[in-house]
Design a protein around this motif. Structure first.
Motif, PDB file in Angstrom:
ATOM      1  N   ASP A  38       0.835  -1.204   0.000  1.00 33.61           N
ATOM      2  CA  ASP A  38       0.000   0.000   0.000  1.00 33.61           C
ATOM      3  C   ASP A  38       0.869   1.253   0.000  1.00 33.61           C
ATOM      4  OD1 ASP A  38       0.898   0.514   2.647  1.00 33.61           O
ATOM      5  OD2 ASP A  38      -0.726  -0.711   3.463  1.00 33.61           O
ATOM      6  N   GLY A  39       0.204   2.392  -0.139  1.00 32.62           N
ATOM      7  CA  GLY A  39       0.930   3.644  -0.228  1.00 32.62           C
ATOM      8  C   GLY A  39       1.700   4.001   1.018  1.00 32.62           C
ATOM      9  N   GLN A  40       1.121   3.740   2.188  1.00 30.82           N
ATOM     10  CA  GLN A  40       1.801   4.060   3.434  1.00 30.82           C
ATOM     11  C   GLN A  40       3.058   3.222   3.584  1.00 30.82           C
ATOM     12  OE1 GLN A  40       0.962   6.625   5.581  1.00 30.82           O
ATOM     13  NE2 GLN A  40       3.026   6.149   6.307  1.00 30.82           N
ATOM     14  N   VAL A  58      -1.447   2.924  -8.743  1.00 30.62           N
ATOM     15  CA  VAL A  58      -2.276   4.098  -8.484  1.00 30.62           C
ATOM     16  C   VAL A  58      -3.387   3.785  -7.497  1.00 30.62           C
ATOM     17  CG1 VAL A  58      -3.781   5.843  -9.507  1.00 30.62           C
ATOM     18  CG2 VAL A  58      -1.766   5.047 -10.759  1.00 30.62           C
ATOM     19  N   ASN A  59      -4.085   2.677  -7.721  1.00 26.67           N
ATOM     20  CA  ASN A  59      -5.244   2.328  -6.884  1.00 26.67           C
ATOM     21  C   ASN A  59      -4.883   1.255  -5.870  1.00 26.67           C
ATOM     22  OD1 ASN A  59      -7.523   3.858  -8.295  1.00 26.67           O
ATOM     23  ND2 ASN A  59      -6.591   2.754 -10.002  1.00 26.67           N
ATOM     24  N   MET A  60      -4.745   1.673  -4.616  1.00 22.78           N
ATOM     25  CA  MET A  60      -4.457   0.742  -3.526  1.00 22.78           C
ATOM     26  C   MET A  60      -5.341   1.091  -2.336  1.00 22.78           C
ATOM     27  SD  MET A  60      -0.275   0.376  -3.588  1.00 22.78           S
ATOM     28  CE  MET A  60       0.057   2.157  -3.684  1.00 22.78           C
ATOM     29  N   PRO A  61      -5.703   0.109  -1.535  1.00 24.97           N
ATOM     30  CA  PRO A  61      -6.528   0.386  -0.343  1.00 24.97           C
ATOM     31  C   PRO A  61      -5.737   1.204   0.675  1.00 24.97           C
ATOM     32  CG  PRO A  61      -5.713  -1.862  -0.288  1.00 24.97           C
ATOM     33  CD  PRO A  61      -5.385  -1.328  -1.654  1.00 24.97           C
ATOM     34  N   GLY A  62      -6.458   1.927   1.520  1.00 24.87           N
ATOM     35  CA  GLY A  62      -5.770   2.763   2.502  1.00 24.87           C
ATOM     36  C   GLY A  62      -5.174   3.972   1.816  1.00 24.87           C
ATOM     37  N   THR A  63      -3.883   4.145   1.974  1.00 27.26           N
ATOM     38  CA  THR A  63      -3.183   5.252   1.317  1.00 27.26           C
ATOM     39  C   THR A  63      -2.951   4.889  -0.138  1.00 27.26           C
ATOM     40  OG1 THR A  63      -2.065   5.827   3.389  1.00 27.26           O
ATOM     41  CG2 THR A  63      -1.131   6.714   1.354  1.00 27.26           C
ATOM     42  N   ASP A  64      -3.585   5.623  -1.054  1.00 24.88           N
ATOM     43  CA  ASP A  64      -3.460   5.279  -2.467  1.00 24.88           C
ATOM     44  C   ASP A  64      -2.172   5.838  -3.061  1.00 24.88           C
ATOM     45  OD1 ASP A  64      -3.872   7.982  -2.896  1.00 24.88           O
ATOM     46  OD2 ASP A  64      -5.958   7.761  -3.507  1.00 24.88           O
ATOM     47  N   GLY A  65      -1.956   5.521  -4.338  1.00 22.78           N
ATOM     48  CA  GLY A  65      -0.726   5.925  -5.003  1.00 22.78           C
ATOM     49  C   GLY A  65      -0.574   7.418  -5.156  1.00 22.78           C
ATOM     50  N   ILE A  66      -1.688   8.123  -5.336  1.00 20.54           N
ATOM     51  CA  ILE A  66      -1.626   9.575  -5.502  1.00 20.54           C
ATOM     52  C   ILE A  66      -1.118  10.238  -4.222  1.00 20.54           C
ATOM     53  CG2 ILE A  66      -2.964  11.666  -5.935  1.00 20.54           C
ATOM     54  CD1 ILE A  66      -4.901   9.932  -7.589  1.00 20.54           C
ATOM     55  N   LYS A  80      12.408   9.138  -7.851  1.00 15.80           N
ATOM     56  CA  LYS A  80      11.520   9.123  -9.012  1.00 15.80           C
ATOM     57  C   LYS A  80      10.348   8.181  -8.750  1.00 15.80           C
ATOM     58  CE  LYS A  80      14.754  11.356 -11.420  1.00 15.80           C
ATOM     59  NZ  LYS A  80      14.634  12.752 -11.875  1.00 15.80           N
ATOM     60  N   VAL A  81       9.180   8.548  -9.233  1.00 12.20           N
ATOM     61  CA  VAL A  81       8.011   7.692  -9.094  1.00 12.20           C
ATOM     62  C   VAL A  81       7.468   7.346 -10.476  1.00 12.20           C
ATOM     63  CG1 VAL A  81       5.664   7.449  -8.192  1.00 12.20           C
ATOM     64  CG2 VAL A  81       7.391   8.690  -6.858  1.00 12.20           C
ATOM     65  N   VAL A  82       7.305   6.044 -10.706  1.00 11.83           N
ATOM     66  CA  VAL A  82       6.716   5.559 -11.954  1.00 11.83           C
ATOM     67  C   VAL A  82       5.335   5.006 -11.616  1.00 11.83           C
ATOM     68  CG1 VAL A  82       6.853   3.854 -13.814  1.00 11.83           C
ATOM     69  CG2 VAL A  82       8.925   5.016 -13.020  1.00 11.83           C
ATOM     70  N   ALA A  83       4.294   5.637 -12.139  1.00 12.21           N
ATOM     71  CA  ALA A  83       2.924   5.204 -11.857  1.00 12.21           C
ATOM     72  C   ALA A  83       2.560   3.995 -12.708  1.00 12.21           C
ATOM     73  CB  ALA A  83       1.946   6.342 -12.134  1.00 12.21           C
ATOM     74  N   LEU A  84       1.967   2.998 -12.059  1.00 10.80           N
ATOM     75  CA  LEU A  84       1.502   1.799 -12.752  1.00 10.80           C
ATOM     76  C   LEU A  84       0.003   1.656 -12.546  1.00 10.80           C
ATOM     77  CD1 LEU A  84       4.200  -0.871 -11.776  1.00 10.80           C
ATOM     78  CD2 LEU A  84       3.802   0.044 -14.057  1.00 10.80           C
ATOM     79  N   THR A  85      -0.741   1.420 -13.603  1.00  8.98           N
ATOM     80  CA  THR A  85      -2.184   1.266 -13.461  1.00  8.98           C
ATOM     81  C   THR A  85      -2.743   0.447 -14.610  1.00  8.98           C
ATOM     82  OG1 THR A  85      -4.282   2.466 -13.237  1.00  8.98           O
ATOM     83  CG2 THR A  85      -2.650   3.405 -14.711  1.00  8.98           C
ATOM     84  N   ILE A  86      -3.923  -0.131 -14.388  1.00 10.33           N
ATOM     85  CA  ILE A  86      -4.596  -0.849 -15.470  1.00 10.33           C
ATOM     86  C   ILE A  86      -5.585   0.074 -16.155  1.00 10.33           C
ATOM     87  CG2 ILE A  86      -4.351  -3.101 -14.389  1.00 10.33           C
ATOM     88  CD1 ILE A  86      -7.231  -2.878 -13.422  1.00 10.33           C
ATOM     89  N   TYR A  87      -5.732   1.303 -15.602  1.00 14.17           N
ATOM     90  CA  TYR A  87      -6.706   2.250 -16.132  1.00 14.17           C
ATOM     91  C   TYR A  87      -6.026   3.428 -16.809  1.00 14.17           C
ATOM     92  CZ  TYR A  87      -9.537  -0.253 -12.690  1.00 14.17           C
ATOM     93  OH  TYR A  87     -10.140  -1.221 -11.951  1.00 14.17           O
ATOM     94  N   GLU A  88      -6.727   4.014 -17.767  1.00 11.06           N
ATOM     95  CA  GLU A  88      -6.265   5.255 -18.395  1.00 11.06           C
ATOM     96  C   GLU A  88      -7.294   6.332 -18.061  1.00 11.06           C
ATOM     97  OE1 GLU A  88      -6.990   4.837 -22.885  1.00 11.06           O
ATOM     98  OE2 GLU A  88      -6.732   2.783 -22.200  1.00 11.06           O
ATOM     99  N   ASP A  89      -7.599   6.490 -16.755  1.00 12.87           N
ATOM    100  CA  ASP A  89      -8.684   7.371 -16.341  1.00 12.87           C
ATOM    101  C   ASP A  89      -8.187   8.744 -15.913  1.00 12.87           C
ATOM    102  OD1 ASP A  89      -7.545   6.947 -13.892  1.00 12.87           O
ATOM    103  OD2 ASP A  89      -9.074   5.548 -13.199  1.00 12.87           O
TER     104      ASP A  89
END
Length: 214
Positions: A38-40, A58-66, A80-89
């Motif tokens: 998770d993000g935390q 990007v989408n994780m329970p609790g503290t999210d990626g954002i 550096k942070v590389v965002a990974l997601t299954i969505y293009e939202d």
């Protein structure tokens, strides 16, 4: 001997983390230092031993990626942070604002992900093409809304009534002003929204959800 790129993987799916670790460690120049769910956890690990890169779901329970990205970039700007997601939202905008160096989809080829890591380490910004298209659309919407904020209170009222299908006379009567004043407001509204007439103004307002903000 050149030091390996130190990477933390943050993803709430164990299989995804394991898969990413195996993939990345096939490259002799990359070392996965730890995995978190998770993000935390990502924040905690970065505070304990700052890596070069965090692969951030990007989408994780609790503290999210954002949220995690904002904290990490505030406390450790060099990471550096590389965002990974299954969505293009629409979250792409928030992640970019948070400070990510790359935004890639999880269906990206392994070689491309590794290439992205090296590009990010060289100071490049990498955005998946499909995500880039979404980012442009979302930023365009934001710009349209910013344009609407330039309208005065009275102009917003006129636009609201215009969208409601009212004539200049109706608007004048409801706002207790002259028709000439209504026309002056409309001229100013058209200029600020970049439209030519009433119809275009109504379409613009509806398309960009400006009426909801009035």
């Amino acid at each position: 001997m050149k030091e390996k790129i130190k990477v933390i993987i943050a993803d709430d799916h164990v299989l995804v983390r394991e898969g990413l670790r195996k993939l990345l460690e096939l490259d002799n120049g990359i070392k996965v230092t730890t995995e978190v769910g998770d993000g935390q956890g990502a924040i905690n690990m970065v505070r304990r031993e700052p890596p070069d890169i965090v692969l951030m779901d990007v989408n994780m329970p609790g503290t999210d990626g954002i949220t995690a990205t904002r904290v990490i970039k505030r406390e450790f700007p060099a990471v550096k942070v590389v965002a990974l997601t299954i969505y293009e939202d629409e979250q792409v905008v928030e992640m970019v604002k948070a400070g990510v160096s790359a935004y890639v989809l999880k269906d990206v080829a392994g070689a491309e992900l590794i290439d992205t890591i090296y590009k990010v380490m060289d100071g490049e910004v990498v955005i998946h093409p499909r995500v880039a298209n979404r980012l442009i659309r979302e930023l365009s919407k934001a710009e349209n809304k910013n344009t609407a904020l330039k309208l005065t209170r009275r102009e917003k009222d006129v636009l609201d009534l215009l969208v409601g299908g009212n004539s200049n006379k109706d608007i004048a009567d409801m706002m207790f002003i002259s028709e000439k004043t209504v026309k002056n407001h409309l001229t100013s509204i058209f200029k600020k929204l970049g439209v030519k007439d009433r119809t275009q103004a109504v379409v613009f307002a509806i398309k960009n959800n400006l009426v909801d903000e009035l």
